[in-house]
Design a protein around this motif. Sequence first.
Motif, mmCIF file in Angstrom:
data_model
loop_
_atom_site.group_PDB
_atom_site.id
_atom_site.type_symbol
_atom_site.label_atom_id
_atom_site.label_comp_id
_atom_site.label_asym_id
_atom_site.label_seq_id
_atom_site.Cartn_x
_atom_site.Cartn_y
_atom_site.Cartn_z
ATOM 1 N N THR A 48 109.531 -0.665 17.688
ATOM 2 C CA THR A 48 109.612 0.750 18.109
ATOM 3 C C THR A 48 108.753 0.698 20.175
ATOM 4 N N VAL A 49 109.583 1.410 20.331
ATOM 5 C CA VAL A 49 109.684 0.972 21.707
ATOM 6 C C VAL A 49 109.381 2.597 21.641
ATOM 7 N N GLY A 50 107.369 2.827 22.153
ATOM 8 C CA GLY A 50 107.425 3.948 23.021
ATOM 9 C C GLY A 50 107.512 4.498 24.350
ATOM 10 N N LEU A 51 108.403 5.328 24.693
ATOM 11 C CA LEU A 51 108.465 5.979 26.238
ATOM 12 C C LEU A 51 107.324 6.614 26.270
ATOM 13 N N VAL A 52 106.099 6.250 26.878
ATOM 14 C CA VAL A 52 105.915 7.475 27.675
ATOM 15 C C VAL A 52 105.569 8.379 29.308
ATOM 16 N N GLY A 53 105.025 9.326 29.441
ATOM 17 C CA GLY A 53 105.080 9.746 30.571
ATOM 18 C C GLY A 53 104.920 10.947 31.197
ATOM 19 N N GLU A 54 104.837 11.633 31.919
ATOM 20 C CA GLU A 54 104.061 13.194 31.892
ATOM 21 C C GLU A 54 105.392 13.899 32.034
ATOM 22 N N SER A 261 93.517 5.912 31.355
ATOM 23 C CA SER A 261 91.860 6.215 31.143
ATOM 24 C C SER A 261 91.491 8.555 31.451
ATOM 25 N N ALA A 262 92.770 8.328 31.924
ATOM 26 C CA ALA A 262 92.548 10.719 31.281
ATOM 27 C C ALA A 262 92.658 10.956 29.977
ATOM 28 N N ASP A 280 99.856 17.144 42.397
ATOM 29 C CA ASP A 280 101.091 16.991 40.751
ATOM 30 C C ASP A 280 102.205 15.819 41.178
ATOM 31 N N VAL A 281 102.859 15.545 40.249
ATOM 32 C CA VAL A 281 103.629 15.053 40.650
ATOM 33 C C VAL A 281 104.962 15.682 41.570
ATOM 34 N N PRO A 282 105.127 14.812 42.017
ATOM 35 C CA PRO A 282 105.944 15.129 43.552
ATOM 36 C C PRO A 282 108.064 15.461 42.546
ATOM 37 N N SER A 283 108.514 16.132 43.749
ATOM 38 C CA SER A 283 109.841 16.777 42.589
ATOM 39 C C SER A 283 111.026 15.519 42.171
ATOM 40 N N PRO A 284 110.760 15.691 41.658
ATOM 41 C CA PRO A 284 111.969 14.620 41.897
ATOM 42 C C PRO A 284 113.662 14.942 42.521
ATOM 43 N N ILE A 285 113.261 15.653 42.954
ATOM 44 C CA ILE A 285 114.739 16.942 43.435
ATOM 45 C C ILE A 285 114.716 15.366 45.017
ATOM 46 N N THR A 286 113.658 14.977 45.667
ATOM 47 C CA THR A 286 113.523 14.205 46.845
ATOM 48 C C THR A 286 111.792 13.351 46.158
ATOM 49 N N PRO A 287 112.380 12.432 45.803
ATOM 50 C CA PRO A 287 111.071 11.679 45.269
ATOM 51 C C PRO A 287 110.164 10.768 46.942
ATOM 52 N N PRO A 288 109.402 10.468 47.148
ATOM 53 C CA PRO A 288 108.733 9.877 47.584
ATOM 54 C C PRO A 288 109.305 8.473 48.206
ATOM 55 N N SER A 289 109.281 8.078 48.766
ATOM 56 C CA SER A 289 110.478 7.332 49.344
ATOM 57 C C SER A 289 109.593 5.826 48.951
ATOM 58 N N THR C 190 97.019 13.470 33.290
ATOM 59 C CA THR C 190 96.636 13.668 34.080
ATOM 60 C C THR C 190 95.722 14.891 34.760
ATOM 61 N N ILE C 191 96.474 15.989 34.457
ATOM 62 C CA ILE C 191 96.702 16.973 34.431
ATOM 63 C C ILE C 191 95.330 18.011 33.870
#
Lengths: 330, 323, 338
Positions: A48-54, A261-262, A280-289, C190-191
Amino acid sequence: MSDPAAPLMRARGVRKYFPIKRGVVFQREVARVHAVDDVDLDLMPGETVGLVGESGCGKSTFGRCLIRLHDLTDGTIEFDGQDISTLDRKQMRPLRREIQMVFQDPYASLNPRKRVGTIIGDPLRIHGVGARGDVNKRVQELLELVGLSPEHYNRYPHEFSGGQRQRIGVARALALSPRLIIADEPVSALDVSIQAQVVNLLSDLQDDLGLTYLFIAHDLSVVRHVSDRIAVMYLGKIVELAPAEELYDRPIHPYSEALLSAVPVPDPDVERERIVLQGDVPSPITPPSGCRFHPRCRYATDICTTTEPPLVKHAEQHLAACHHPLNLRS
Amino acid sequence: MLTFVIRRMIATVFVVFTITVLVFLIFFHTPGVDPARKLAGRNPSPDTIKAIKHQYGLDRPLPVQYLILMKKLFISRDLTSYSNQGQKVVPEIVAATPVTLSLVLGAAVIWVVVSILMGVAAAVLRGTIFDPMLMVLALIGISMPVFWLGEMANLITQDRYHDTFLFSWVPPLGYTPLTQDPVMWFKHLVIPWLVLSVLYIGLYARVLRADLLETENEDYVRTARAKGLSERRVLLRHTLRTSMISFVSLFGLDFGVLVGGGALLVEVVFALPGVGLLTYQSLISLDLPVIMATVIYGAIFIVIANAVVDVGYAWLDPRVRPA
Amino acid sequence: MSGAPLLEVRDLSVSFRTQDGTVHAVDGVSFTVNRGEVLGIVGESGSGKSVTAMTLMRLILDQNAVFSGEVLFQGRDLMQLSQGDMLQVRGKQISMIFQDPMTSLNPVYRVGWQIDEQLRAHEGLSAKQARRRTLELLGAVGIPNPEARIDDYPHQFSGGMRQRVMIAMGLSCNPDVLIADEPTTALDVTIQAQILELIGNLQREFDSAVVLITHDLGVVAEVADRVAVMYAGRIVEYAEVGELFRGPQHPYTWGLLGSISRLDRPRQRRLAAISGQPPSLISLPAGCSFRPRCPFAFDRCRAERPALEARSGPGHLDACLLSADQKQARRAATPEAS
């Protein structure tokens, strides 16, 4: 079954961009959402592979790419040694028996006008498996397998509670005896006590049927409970991939550290250092460099803003993409 | 905004083109249609017909005929009616437009005001006997055919009860321009306004009531209450305000259709010389130039109404405004 | 603390008449909230926690709802107030923030306007004063660059930022009590951490009492001072937060604690799921509502409805007929539930 050491599913360089179009008469692409951006992942048989993220990190999109509900922008996906990334719908059909999906919302993902028996039996009928009588028998077996009773055959979805509906969803996914199940937030719409029931069901089924799971979720406690390995996604990229316990004991990526930790711990006596990420999480349209996490990272330095860190191996089975890895054993 | 306007203009041209071609083709495939025979008067000789055909270009290929028609309509603007020679089509429409506008605007004011009152009253009085009563009333309004209602109104105000004090003020059927005599204008139009608005009052009251009850369940209405706002303020500033979004878009479209000639039945029944009456007459006499002109007029109004609705929508709902 | 609690709920019941029968959503709930304290109310869907919160604000307008009991706030019973008097309490003395920040703000108004609206309704401020106060509030809840954001519409904010706006609105009139109904459920972890931290800081700063309603025991453990656990419309356990987590007394609380996989503990093989489904609120089982799902039920549980009382020590109430010693023994015998 083929070589047990070979991955059941192997994704390489998977990218999925959604174009944003604009124009007076002819629509032209003005930007793209980088939903999944160069993801590699192997799923070994029986694990089982878990895939996590916001939300918005691309985890669901990636899951849908694997089962080809989305066409890939780039990259390859192999299932059991066969490249499935360019197959058309018709060619994908036999593979749909091998790979099934369980969805988040047990209220929306079952057709309210169909009886439970029909919902579970449909995959069998569509794929032409077994005669009519066999289908009915198989459906009743499946109902029992997921902890419902065969009498539920003729009921409608609205007669069931959320947890029972999710069992129906699982039974439907199991109908064709798949080898891989992609479960997209399968318990997040359920109450805690019901979550535990469904999580236990999934793990029993894995033991009995030798299933492989990709378990997509935002709840780290649940993911840790069910997973052998865990991949952490942030803005379309895997930033860390590690065995479950290892990730929780020694997160290497600062994002994993903050994410862990959250999570509130149900024990007021535990004093933990709480890392509260700013913004907040930045926009996936213009992700940070550079490193996509750098604007929110407390360890970020100049290199993080310019150079994208590759996903490299820091320990056995433990990969992370960070210029300033944490918790390394010397 | 410029993109929006350009897109709309392109759409308008496209719609007008498609509709005119369709009307044109249907016209020439309608049995019994021969404009030349009509133009030639009674018992014409074959030579006369031939001459007329040539004169009007009716012997040329259809695409050329279409282009000539369009040129006369848009560029030289001297298109004349087939059935009533000497009658110039474009000025005719221009003269009829204010009549239709007067009719539809007046009716619109009535139906918007009354339907908002009815819809709000029904929503507020939900759970009492008044709500179903209002809704049945609305349903009756929707179910009455407008021509029948118009004829009934005429029967009562022009005939049976005309001589009583109630309706003695009602002038004979017809129209007086606003600029000429505002009082007469009003007297001529008030009955048609009411007749035309009945259907829409019923429709809009029901739509608004349903919308209000749906909005009532929205989380932000609960938030508004939790803020300690009065019921009146919650209703007017929150529930009604957001319910108006669909109300206004519906209104824009209906208004466009009516101005574009949809009020035909009312105009016919009350002998109002508007665009609807013009359309009606041209349809009876199969008068291609007039049909074509009224159709184009209608199409343009409906497309404009659509555009106004979109702008209004963006004005009412910030979510759909372009970033 | 000045003797009487700030908010006292006594034997509150709410039921709804429906075609299928009467739904007993809240059944004899009592609790108190003191100034400067966070009371956590935990429960699953259908436990009555949100109905309780809405009732405190008198926000349930359903004509089929039947209420009984008292909600004493500063000596007045809110249940007896006229709707007109209630307007003065709502949003001014008791305010509320909701679960879903995406839908809780009116989409057609600017966020600043929506906060102003509440200030103007209660504080009689001029437009200019209200705007200045709104700017302060937006800054206080951590909205970056409030001058630029005050005239934005809700859809231009992220979920976390909208919840901050909701909190700013909730706190705008310095309420005595803030009711937060699942304020972080719709947000990412996180929020969620940001918002919980914010609520904690503001609560200390404003010295308000907070009623935090949630399904997440982790959130309660981090934020609450006292906890009420609700099941099927009743409070089944009520204790100071440390007491509750160190020595939970009700088998339902054990079940809840066992159902969650915990990051602070080694991984268990299986989760101790509570079997079965919550009961229908229309036909509650006789006696203890949890009996059909309880592994420790015995004859008395069927016959007698357990009262919420102190069985294990002062201040720790539970509604389970087992004695404290019996509970300890049974809990020790089921390793999964520890």
